[in-house]
Write an enzyme that holds these catalytic residues in place. Structure first.
Site, PDB file in Angstrom:
ATOM      1  N   LYS A 225       0.819  -1.223   0.000  1.00 39.94           N
ATOM      2  CA  LYS A 225       0.000   0.000   0.000  1.00 39.94           C
ATOM      3  C   LYS A 225       0.847   1.266   0.000  1.00 39.94           C
ATOM      4  O   LYS A 225       0.370   2.335  -0.390  1.00 39.94           O
ATOM      5  CB  LYS A 225      -0.949  -0.007   1.200  1.00 39.94           C
ATOM      6  N   ARG A 326      10.739 -41.456 -38.102  1.00 45.15           N
ATOM      7  CA  ARG A 326      11.736 -42.311 -37.453  1.00 45.15           C
ATOM      8  C   ARG A 326      11.303 -43.779 -37.505  1.00 45.15           C
ATOM      9  O   ARG A 326      10.267 -44.149 -36.939  1.00 45.15           O
ATOM     10  CB  ARG A 326      11.923 -41.877 -35.999  1.00 45.15           C
ATOM     11  N   LYS A 338      11.752 -61.779 -35.768  1.00 42.04           N
ATOM     12  CA  LYS A 338      12.943 -61.003 -36.118  1.00 42.04           C
ATOM     13  C   LYS A 338      12.959 -60.586 -37.584  1.00 42.04           C
ATOM     14  O   LYS A 338      13.732 -59.708 -37.977  1.00 42.04           O
ATOM     15  CB  LYS A 338      14.211 -61.808 -35.805  1.00 42.04           C
ATOM     16  N   GLY A 423      13.854 -39.644 -28.385  1.00 39.66           N
ATOM     17  CA  GLY A 423      14.893 -40.486 -27.827  1.00 39.66           C
ATOM     18  C   GLY A 423      16.158 -39.692 -27.568  1.00 39.66           C
ATOM     19  O   GLY A 423      16.114 -38.512 -27.200  1.00 39.66           O
ATOM     20  N   GLU A 447       6.704 -13.390 -12.909  1.00 38.94           N
ATOM     21  CA  GLU A 447       5.331 -12.862 -12.864  1.00 38.94           C
ATOM     22  C   GLU A 447       4.458 -13.640 -11.877  1.00 38.94           C
ATOM     23  O   GLU A 447       3.269 -13.823 -12.099  1.00 38.94           O
ATOM     24  CB  GLU A 447       4.693 -12.863 -14.260  1.00 38.94           C
TER      25      GLU A 447
END
EC number: 1.3.8.8
Length: 611
Positions: A225, A326, A338, A423, A447
């Site tokens: 104030k 990717r 595999k 990654g 802020e």
């Protein structure tokens, strides 16, 4: 290729398909602006952001400002100054500025949508460009004479700062000791040292900088104030023509070395410490500093939240692009084979979970800041929500801590998901996400820290407001839950949203109970402090879930109407994001409610030595 990836389509969807901001365009205050022009502006600023503004993003990080202690000046990298000039040349620093200050009036929602692109591409660029907006705040609070100065500042494109923080007065602004001594001619001499001042010097970008400084007049009382707001220009100037005169006694005496957002010069500012008085003028000739400064603070908090959200959005879009390209591993259904073909990582369940988490939060947070902005113009609030100016102001006040606090915390956290998607490559400076993370950490700090936002949210925006704004928003959510938009296809999401709303209302009741109990047992107030950040974050999740569900309801209507191509994919993504968020995020609020309902003071009673 630009690091920054914009999402104009989502902005247009929010502004015109969900919130209906186009209702106010082409008439009255916004008569010079129609929906097509608004779309063109968004497209144009996105192009500028992806090009010239984004170009110096990395350069500014790797070559931060250089401080010369002999001249008290800051030198910025040339590439960054080139980006700034591209911003100024297009007049983008004046978007939304009042017409009498050289701007084009527009709804605040559109203004913040435009600003999002600058903040996402090179956030410091907007911070240096806040001068015109600060001029308008100075104009609105100034005397008739000061309004002329504010007009000069806007017309000549001066820079500006907000000068609050001191070495011993951070969050506790009221502890500030910078002194103001009135002079016989009515001016004031300001004496003290301020810290963490953004853009306190800016190379040759501006011919002058106006500092708005909080200081304590001699004899004024303690606390906030006793603080008053002063206009302190870097250079004296002719008050009629704006012609630059002698140096004023306000000098940069240090520039901080930071984790991120490096090209934004964060300065120590000394006033009246170098043999030249720092001459200031009392803003409005009234001693009402903290209230006047809150006009600036609220603008800054909206900016910080929008910056965080913009950064998460471009982080997600960078991660998405990488994931689509990717190739790694086989599909999980064939992981023991595999010889199975290798697939892009978007085929892997956890990558999809991560990407949808990023998408839902990025788009939910964007909806929150745009929804908030629709309450920042009385005309828009009336047309879009049917509320008067008083309630609109209350709702805006309620939502600002969500935009800033929830937005900054969530964006920073989810940007780690963006990096994880890449990654090990995400850890490299070859990609922008590590810089996004470093640049965005500050958003939950300056802020007003998240704890400050949370306490402001509970004590001022709910308790002091007697729950009026909160009741309005809760009523809007309840109305949506009861609505049958989507022909029952959002039934599960509405049920989950109803539970989340009840959980948040339960949290509010518990915190209010702790506050009431503090009248008899002062230590009960600690429980409010222990629960307030979690409450703030829970309300943010509730709002995200609601606004995403609103978007999904609109998307269902568009798909039913025959949307095709890219629009079809966009709307399907909206429904998916809303459903994912409702099923994966909203149920977590039940556990948060249980935690808040069962808070105790054990951690407060623990001896400090035990930590």
């Amino acid at each position: 290729m630009s690091h920054y990836k914009s999402n104009v389509r989502d902005q247009v969807f929010n502004l015109f398909e969900v919130f209906g901001v186009d209702k106010v365009l082409g008439a009255d205050k916004f008569s010079d602006l129609d929906a097509d022009t608004a779309r063109e502006m968004l497209t144009e600023i996105a192009r500028l952001a992806e090009g010239p503004i984004a170009e110096s993003f990395v350069e500014g990080d790797r070559n931060p400002p250089v401080f010369d202690p002999e001249t008290h000046t800051v030198t910025l990298p040339e590439g960054f100054k080139k980006s700034m000039r591209a911003l100024f040349d297009g007049g983008w620093d004046k978007v939304g500025l009042a017409e009498h200050l050289g701007g084009i009036p527009m709804p605040r929602a559109l203004q913040w949508a435009l600003i999002e692109h600058i903040l996402g591409a090179n956030p410091a660029a907007y911070m240096y460009a806040m001068g015109p907006g600060m001029s308008e705040i100075f104009y609105n609070n100034g005397t008739d004479e000061q309004k002329k100065w504010a007009t000069i500042a806007a017309e000549r494109g001066w820079g500006a700062t907000m000068v609050l923080t001191e070495p011993d007065a951070g969050s506790d602004v009221g502890a500030g000791r910078t002194k103001a001594v009135q002079q016989p001619d009515g001016t004031w001499h300001i004496e003290g040292v301020k810290r963490f001042i953004t853009s306190a010097d800016s190379d040759d970008l501006f011919e002058n900088i106006m500092h708005l400084v909080l200081a304590r007049p001699e004899g004024a009382g303690p606390g906030t104030k006793g603080l008053s707001l002063f206009f302190v220009p870097k250079f004296h100037f002719d008050h009629e023509t704006g012609e630059i005169g002698e140096r004023n006694g306000v000098f940069v005496t240090n520039v901080e070395h930071k984790m991120g957002l490096k090209v934004s010069a964060t300065c120590e500012l000394s006033l009246g410490q170098h043999g030249i008085p720092a001459v200031g003028w009392l803003v409005g000739e009234v001693h009402n500093g903290i209230a006047q400064m809150f006009d600036v603070i609220e603008q800054a908090r909206m900016m910080v939240g929008t910056k965080a959200i913009a950064t998460l959005s471009t982080g997600y879009l960078n991660a998405l692009e990488y994931a689509k390209e990717r190739v790694q591993g086989a599909d999980m259904t064939q992981m023991t084979d595999k010889t199975a073909p290798r697939v892009t990582i978007t085929h892997h369940p956890d990558v999809r979970r991560s990407l949808m988490t990023q998408k839902a939060y990025a788009e939910g947070l964007r909806a929150i800041y745009l929804y908030t902005a629709t309450f920042q113009d009385a005309e828009v609030a009336q047309a879009v929500h049917g509320v008067d100016g008083d309630l609109a102001a209350r709702v805006n006040d309620l939502l600002l801590p969500i935009v800033k606090g929830f937005g900054s915390e969530t964006a920073y956290a989810k940007l780690t998901e963006s990096l994880q998607t890449l990654g090990g490559s995400g850890f490299l400076q070859d990609y922008p996400i590590e810089q996004y993370i470093r640049d965005s950490k500050i958003d939950s700090l300056y802020e007003g820290t998240t704890a400050i936002q949370a306490q402001d949210f509970f004590f001022r925006k709910i308790i002091r407001d007697k729950g009026q704004a909160l009741a309005y928003v809760a009523g809007e959510i309840e109305q949506f839950i009861k609505n049958e938009n989507g022909n029952g296809r959002l039934k599960t999401e509405r049920e989950l949203l109803a539970t989340a709303l009840a959980d948040v209302q339960g949290m509010a009741a518990s915190l209010t109970g702790y506050l009431m109990a503090a009248q008899e047992d002062a230590a009960s107030i600690y429980k409010v402090g222990l629960g307030s950040v979690r409450f703030l974050m829970a309300v943010g999740d509730l709002l995200s879930g609601w606004l995403l569900a609103r978007q999904a309801a609109v998307a269902i209507e568009k798909l039913d109407a025959g949307a095709t191509g890219a629009d079809k994919s966009f709307y399907e993504g909206k429904i998916a994001a809303a459903s994912f968020f409702a099923k994966n995020m909203l149920p977590l609020l039940t556990s948060t409610r249980q935690i808040i309902e069962n808070l105790d003071n054990d951690v407060m009673e623990l001896d400090e030595a035990a930590f």
